[in-house]
Design a protein around this motif. Structure first.
Motif: not given
Lengths: 113, 111
Positions: A33, A35, A37, A41-43, A45, A91, A104, A109, B2, B42-43, B88, B99, B101-104
């Motif tokens: 994947y 992503y 980001q 905010q969240g990642p 896709l 990501l 991940f 950046r 989101q 990273g996550l 998240f 997936l 993802f939410g805003t965190g």
């Protein structure tokens, strides 16, 4: 096991220039994947590969973004030409066949000036 | 777009206190995951809870899921400075591996 590798870690370019990111997933992971980001905010896709085929690229801005996964292993994501709003962390993640958990990389950046 | 909205957006606590963050989502799911992201990294996957589960524990983490309310919560007990990160929630989409993802929630734990 080695994690997901990404390079470069940081990139600064001017708008209208091109840039490419590289990702090497965890060995044996069929799904990869990319992503985007944006700060705060969240990642989101951009594209999902299963082996070397595209599963979902509905959120990829195809006029400027492209991605490939040759031989079903490494992948590259390219932006050409870049816009200011492309400034974000990109990501890469991969997953195997043991469930929906994704692994991940550290991200790249990108700053577009 | 989101899928999830997380609440609060930011949380500051002292070491030793508990931290609770909430996630709401919009569509039906098969599972919900929580991830942690340290600044500039990273996550990292923390925990997964399936739609037929109501509560799950992993070490100092406790996750609940209420599918009738389309919400989940993540509780971190006895927090440490090293827990400082963004958290998240992520939900699957249409029975796929995709997936959203939410805003965190940005958690700051002060020593």
């Amino acid at each position: 096991e080695a994690g997901v590798a990404q390079s470069p870690r940081y990139k600064i370019i001017e708008k209208r220039q091109s840039v490419a990111f590289w990702c090497n997933p965890i060995s044996g992971h069929a799904t990869l994947y990319w992503y985007q980001q944006i700060l705060g905010q969240g990642p989101k896709l951009l594209i999902q590969f299963q082996n070397n085929g595209v599963v979902d690229d509905s959120q990829l801005p195809k006029d400027r973004f492209s991605a490939e996964r040759l031989k079903g292993v490494d992948s590259t994501l390219k932006i050409q030409p870049a816009k200011l709003e492309d400034s974000a962390v990109y990501l890469c993640a991969s997953s195997g066949n043991r469930g929906p958990r994704q692994f991940f990389g550290p991200g790249t950046r990108l700053t577009v000036l | 777009s989101q899928q999830g909205e997380e609440d609060p957006q930011a949380l500051s606590i002292q070491e030793g206190e508990n931290a609770t963050m909430n996630c709401s989502y919009k569509t039906s799911i098969n599972n919900l995951q929580w991830y942690r992201q340290n600044s500039g990294r990273g996550l990292v996957h923390l925990i997964l809870i399936r739609s037929n589960e109501r509560e799950k524990h992993s070490g100092r983490l406790r996750v609940t899921l209420d599918t009738s309310k389309k919400s989940s919560s993540l509780l971190i007990t006895a927090s440490r400075a090293a827990d400082t990160a963004s958290y998240f929630c992520a939900t699957d989409v249409d029975n796929t591996d995709k997936l959203i993802f939410g805003t965190g929630t940005r958690l700051q734990v002060f020593p």
